[in-house]
Design a protein around this motif. Structure first.
Motif, PDB file in Angstrom:
ATOM      1  N   SER A   1      -5.211  -2.259  12.950  1.00  0.00           N
ATOM      2  CA  SER A   1      -3.979  -2.209  13.740  1.00  0.00           C
ATOM      3  C   SER A   1      -2.973  -3.253  13.278  1.00  0.00           C
ATOM      4  O   SER A   1      -1.760  -3.070  13.427  1.00  0.00           O
ATOM      5  CB  SER A   1      -4.289  -2.400  15.224  1.00  0.00           C
ATOM      6  N   ALA A   2      -3.466  -4.350  12.707  1.00  0.00           N
ATOM      7  CA  ALA A   2      -2.558  -5.393  12.223  1.00  0.00           C
ATOM      8  C   ALA A   2      -1.685  -4.899  11.087  1.00  0.00           C
ATOM      9  O   ALA A   2      -0.590  -5.444  10.852  1.00  0.00           O
ATOM     10  CB  ALA A   2      -3.357  -6.615  11.774  1.00  0.00           C
ATOM     11  N   PHE A   3      -2.141  -3.868  10.385  1.00  0.00           N
ATOM     12  CA  PHE A   3      -1.383  -3.354   9.239  1.00  0.00           C
ATOM     13  C   PHE A   3      -0.684  -2.035   9.542  1.00  0.00           C
ATOM     14  O   PHE A   3      -0.130  -1.416   8.634  1.00  0.00           O
ATOM     15  CB  PHE A   3      -2.318  -3.220   8.038  1.00  0.00           C
ATOM     16  N   GLU A   4      -0.679  -1.648  10.805  1.00  0.00           N
ATOM     17  CA  GLU A   4       0.052  -0.455  11.207  1.00  0.00           C
ATOM     18  C   GLU A   4       1.464  -0.878  11.608  1.00  0.00           C
ATOM     19  O   GLU A   4       1.891  -0.756  12.760  1.00  0.00           O
ATOM     20  CB  GLU A   4      -0.671   0.242  12.362  1.00  0.00           C
ATOM     21  N   THR A   5       2.180  -1.413  10.656  1.00  0.00           N
ATOM     22  CA  THR A   5       3.497  -1.978  10.910  1.00  0.00           C
ATOM     23  C   THR A   5       4.393  -1.722   9.703  1.00  0.00           C
ATOM     24  O   THR A   5       3.891  -1.518   8.591  1.00  0.00           O
ATOM     25  CB  THR A   5       3.393  -3.483  11.183  1.00  0.00           C
ATOM     26  N   SER A   6       5.679  -1.753   9.931  1.00  0.00           N
ATOM     27  CA  SER A   6       6.640  -1.439   8.862  1.00  0.00           C
ATOM     28  C   SER A   6       7.018  -2.649   8.033  1.00  0.00           C
ATOM     29  O   SER A   6       7.943  -2.573   7.229  1.00  0.00           O
ATOM     30  CB  SER A   6       7.903  -0.810   9.470  1.00  0.00           C
ATOM     31  N   PHE A   7       6.317  -3.762   8.213  1.00  0.00           N
ATOM     32  CA  PHE A   7       6.578  -4.946   7.418  1.00  0.00           C
ATOM     33  C   PHE A   7       5.271  -5.501   6.851  1.00  0.00           C
ATOM     34  O   PHE A   7       4.207  -5.361   7.456  1.00  0.00           O
ATOM     35  CB  PHE A   7       7.242  -6.051   8.252  1.00  0.00           C
ATOM     36  N   GLU A   8       5.355  -6.108   5.682  1.00  0.00           N
ATOM     37  CA  GLU A   8       4.243  -6.895   5.142  1.00  0.00           C
ATOM     38  C   GLU A   8       4.712  -8.343   5.022  1.00  0.00           C
ATOM     39  O   GLU A   8       5.893  -8.615   4.795  1.00  0.00           O
ATOM     40  CB  GLU A   8       3.791  -6.363   3.788  1.00  0.00           C
ATOM     41  N   THR A   9       3.753  -9.251   5.147  1.00  0.00           N
ATOM     42  CA  THR A   9       4.044 -10.679   5.202  1.00  0.00           C
ATOM     43  C   THR A   9       3.565 -11.358   3.921  1.00  0.00           C
ATOM     44  O   THR A   9       2.438 -11.156   3.482  1.00  0.00           O
ATOM     45  CB  THR A   9       3.338 -11.315   6.412  1.00  0.00           C
ATOM     46  N   PHE A  10       4.444 -12.181   3.359  1.00  0.00           N
ATOM     47  CA  PHE A  10       4.133 -12.907   2.132  1.00  0.00           C
ATOM     48  C   PHE A  10       4.525 -14.366   2.305  1.00  0.00           C
ATOM     49  O   PHE A  10       5.612 -14.669   2.837  1.00  0.00           O
ATOM     50  CB  PHE A  10       4.833 -12.268   0.936  1.00  0.00           C
ATOM     51  N   LEU A  11       3.654 -15.265   1.890  1.00  0.00           N
ATOM     52  CA  LEU A  11       3.775 -16.679   2.179  1.00  0.00           C
ATOM     53  C   LEU A  11       3.916 -17.486   0.908  1.00  0.00           C
ATOM     54  O   LEU A  11       3.246 -17.218  -0.084  1.00  0.00           O
ATOM     55  CB  LEU A  11       2.549 -17.159   2.970  1.00  0.00           C
ATOM     56  N   GLN A  12       4.748 -18.472   0.943  1.00  0.00           N
ATOM     57  CA  GLN A  12       4.909 -19.382  -0.180  1.00  0.00           C
ATOM     58  C   GLN A  12       3.692 -20.291  -0.258  1.00  0.00           C
ATOM     59  O   GLN A  12       3.349 -20.962   0.707  1.00  0.00           O
ATOM     60  CB  GLN A  12       6.188 -20.209  -0.022  1.00  0.00           C
ATOM     61  N   SER A  13       3.046 -20.301  -1.419  1.00  0.00           N
ATOM     62  CA  SER A  13       1.847 -21.119  -1.585  1.00  0.00           C
ATOM     63  C   SER A  13       2.215 -22.503  -2.095  1.00  0.00           C
ATOM     64  O   SER A  13       3.259 -22.689  -2.705  1.00  0.00           O
ATOM     65  CB  SER A  13       0.897 -20.442  -2.551  1.00  0.00           C
TER      66      SER A  13
END
Length: 245
Positions: free
Chosen positions: A233-245
């Motif tokens: 359910s966490a990935f049933e969304t219209s956005f993906e999250t990307f983080l600066q390492s």
């Protein structure tokens, strides 16, 4: 330290950015700890890269053969082959050409955090980056994703980024399932969200291609892994999250 609930809220408030802001001006290398993490964590980004004529290189770190250790119908060699085939099918839905996925074959649940096997993985991926015409970023799970193989992938990606002088970007997978009151030993992350609404149907197909992880295909191992509803359910969304390492 930060509570996971506050971190999740911060992730959902990250600015929406175009693809080039996230991966730079070239292609990217995606390091997935297991077959399925590529679809869960960044299936939309893979599809967006392919649609933009910048297909990424997807590397699967482990063989995935540890998901059903007590199955007689799917012993390790057969399960390994099945999971590789599922990964190939999944990325094909996203538009990735078949020559853009590779399998590093590290043992499931035992990916290296250091030592000779770690160096082998870093060397192999660094060589891939150097063979690319212009690889500007490497993507791997968030450094605090609560799984040993995800942590290994993050460490390997950081080493490759440093050696090849490219950007390191994280994406949360299991991090989305941390309880709200769980303390995370990290500052509030900065990064971006990618709008994947256009590609969400393809991402769903890619995730569903990993049939062995849904519980209905391998039925002779009651201890076998099954993708939990909370993760899906966490990935049933219209956005993906990307983080600066």
């Amino acid at each position: 330290m930060i509570a996971a609930g506050d971190l999740h809220q911060a992730w959902r408030a990250l600015p929406v950015a175009p693809l080039s802001d996230i991966i730079g001006g070239g292609t990217c290398l995606i390091l997935a700890p297991h077959p399925d993490d590529e679809s869960l964590g960044c299936g939309g980004l893979i599809a967006a890269c392919c649609a933009a004529g910048r297909p990424p290189l997807v590397a699967i770190l482990t063989d995935g053969a540890g998901s059903h250790p007590q199955s007689h119908a799917f012993p390790p060699a057969r399960l390994r082959a099945l999971r590789e085939r599922e990964a190939r099918d999944a990325v094909a839905y996203l538009g990735l050409p078949p020559d853009r996925i590779l399998f590093l074959g590290q043992p499931d649940t035992a990916a290296p955090h250091q030592g000779p096997a770690f160096t082998v993985a870093v060397n192999a991926l660094s060589a891939c980056v150097k063979r690319e015409n212009h690889c500007s970023a490497i993507l791997a799970p968030w450094r605090h994703d609560p799984h040993c193989d995800h942590e290994a992938a993050s460490l390997i990606a950081a080493a490759v980024a440093e050696r090849c002088e490219i950007r390191a970007v994280g994406f949360p997978v299991w991090g989305w399932t941390l309880p709200d009151d769980h303390a995370v030993p990290a500052p509030e992350s900065s990064g971006w969200r990618l709008d994947i609404a256009r590609f969400l149907p393809l991402k769903r197909q890619a995730i569903q291609a990993h049939r062995s992880q849904y519980g209905g295909l391998i039925t002779d191992d009651p201890t076998g892994f099954q993708l939990p509803p909370a993760l899906l359910s966490a990935f049933e969304t219209s956005f993906e999250t990307f983080l600066q390492s």
